[in-house]
Design an enzyme around this catalytic site. Structure first.
Site, PDB file in Angstrom:
ATOM      1  N   LYS A  78      10.811  41.979  23.442  1.00 55.23           N
ATOM      2  CA  LYS A  78      10.264  40.677  23.055  1.00 55.23           C
ATOM      3  C   LYS A  78      10.762  40.265  21.664  1.00 55.23           C
ATOM      4  O   LYS A  78      11.180  39.122  21.461  1.00 55.23           O
ATOM      5  CB  LYS A  78       8.734  40.716  23.093  1.00 55.23           C
ATOM      6  N   THR A  79      10.716  41.192  20.722  1.00 56.69           N
ATOM      7  CA  THR A  79      11.218  40.887  19.382  1.00 56.69           C
ATOM      8  C   THR A  79      12.711  40.616  19.417  1.00 56.69           C
ATOM      9  O   THR A  79      13.211  39.712  18.737  1.00 56.69           O
ATOM     10  CB  THR A  79      10.910  42.051  18.426  1.00 56.69           C
ATOM     11  N   ASP A 123       4.276  38.052  16.422  1.00 55.02           N
ATOM     12  CA  ASP A 123       4.065  39.207  17.290  1.00 55.02           C
ATOM     13  C   ASP A 123       2.565  39.430  17.500  1.00 55.02           C
ATOM     14  O   ASP A 123       1.754  39.134  16.615  1.00 55.02           O
ATOM     15  CB  ASP A 123       4.693  40.446  16.662  1.00 55.02           C
ATOM     16  N   THR A 172       1.317  41.657  24.300  1.00 57.05           N
ATOM     17  CA  THR A 172       1.238  42.697  25.318  1.00 57.05           C
ATOM     18  C   THR A 172       0.051  42.469  26.242  1.00 57.05           C
ATOM     19  O   THR A 172      -0.089  43.157  27.244  1.00 57.05           O
ATOM     20  CB  THR A 172       1.097  44.083  24.656  1.00 57.05           C
ATOM     21  N   ARG A 231      13.352  50.870  24.322  1.00 56.99           N
ATOM     22  CA  ARG A 231      13.033  51.468  23.035  1.00 56.99           C
ATOM     23  C   ARG A 231      12.926  52.985  23.156  1.00 56.99           C
ATOM     24  O   ARG A 231      13.413  53.734  22.306  1.00 56.99           O
ATOM     25  CB  ARG A 231      11.716  50.894  22.496  1.00 56.99           C
TER      26      ARG A 231
END
Length: 357
Positions: A78-79, A123, A172, A231
């Site tokens: 997302k980032t 975020d 999230t 990640r």
């Protein structure tokens, strides 16, 4: 860019990554491994196509793109997508987070510092304070906020015009967003977990950037244990690289990858120490359940939120754990994974067939 300009940019990028490696700055390394354009993104094909269309249309109209909401589990990009949006639109990216915006004044200060066309990334936007959310409604729709000066009957609202900008919100837990806020986003996307083949491509790409010699079997082994999350794949690659450097010949092959991941307590299905501790406590101490999440957290020596937000989603998604109205229960797959014989009933307390949301 011309081809020679691209080569220079790539050399500078690789030099910065090498410097970060030498300094041991994990955050810089993690950022350097992120894709820098939509073309470099692996997987998420539908989201990538939809977002590319939104950005291209905005470029042709020479206007800021619609506000974008990105939802999905942690670690899926997302980032990274927020950074790509700013890069594709050739505009600065301003970063903040929902928990950091505790008052409407905090948001007003951020918005007043924006320039025309800036991308503002928030975020965990669902954790923003309610007064700030209400201010954001007007900012997203009318590019204006009302700043209240004073208190009580003497308070006055001063309208503050802000330049058109693009808000990129990441969450999230999209269900916690208020309807009025969610409806103001012009484009929403939900990121899905990655397939092993997609993670394999990501591991190969990251290995190339890090200068790691990895075989196809070694890359596939890392990808298969990465829980569908880029990640985690990049983190495991760096740890396996360390093992290969210290205890092997530097090449990340299948045997090296397996030995390294066994050392770091990541099993063949991607379960780590916490995951196995939860399943072991559930099966060995509580007979497979049902047991409350707070009791389960105490049994493994972790906070309730850690078990509920870190371990449980992966265990539920892979069919090792079920959530029932009476508590958490272990599935037959969990018993078999631990090498134990499951009880006669597939779910202890199976008369409660309704699962929790």
């Amino acid at each position: 860019m011309h081809e020679d300009e691209l080569e220079v940019a790539e050399e500078q990028y690789l030099r910065s990554l090498t410097a970060a490696e030498a300094e041991g700055d994990e955050r810089v390394i993690e950022a350097a491994l992120r894709p820098r354009s939509l073309d470099e993104v692996v997987g998420q094909h539908r989201v990538r196509e939809q977002l590319g269309l939104v950005l291209e249309a905005a470029r042709q109209r020479e206007r800021a793109p619609d506000h974008v909401l990105l939802s999905g589990p942690p670690g899926l990009g997302k980032t990274t997508l927020a950074m790509i949006i700013a890069h594709e639109m050739s505009t600065p990216l301003r970063l903040t987070s929902g928990p950091a915006i505790t008052h409407a004044g905090d948001l007003a200060a951020i918005l007043s510092g924006l320039n025309d066309g800036d991308v503002l990334f928030v975020d965990e936007i669902h954790r923003m304070s309610r007064p700030a959310e209400e201010m954001l409604y007007m900012a997203m729709e009318d590019f204006r906020v009302d700043v209240v000066i004073g208190k009580g009957p003497g308070a006055t609202a001063i309208p503050l015009e802000i330049p058109p900008f693009t808000l990129v919100g990441a969450t999230t837990r999209a269900g916690l967003l208020p309807g009025p806020l969610r409806d103001r986003f012009g484009f929403t996307a939900h990121l899905e977990f990655y397939a092993p083949a997609e993670l394999d491509l990501i591991v190969h790409r990251s290995a190339g950037l890090l200068g790691v010699d990895v075989t196809d079997d070694g890359s596939a082994e890392i990808a298969s244990r990465s829980r569908g999350t880029p990640r985690i794949a990049n983190r495991l690659l760096r740890r396996v690289r360390d093992y290969a450097q210290v205890r092997a010949d530097g090449v990340v092959g299948l045997d090296v990858a397996r030995a390294a991941l066994e050392l770091y307590e990541v099993d063949e299905l991607g379960l780590d120490r916490l995951d196995r501790a939860v399943l072991d406590a559930l099966c060995s101490r509580f007979g497979g359940g049902p047991v409350g999440i707070s009791t389960l957290a105490v049994a493994v020596g972790e906070e309730r939120e850690t078990v509920e937000e870190v371990a449980e989603p992966f265990l539920v998604r892979n069919g090792f754990l079920a959530r029932t109205p009476r508590g958490r229960v272990a599935t037959p797959a969990a018993w078999r994974h631990l090498g134990l014989n499951p009880p006669r009933s597939s779910f202890p307390g199976a008369e409660d067939t309704l699962f929790e949301d």
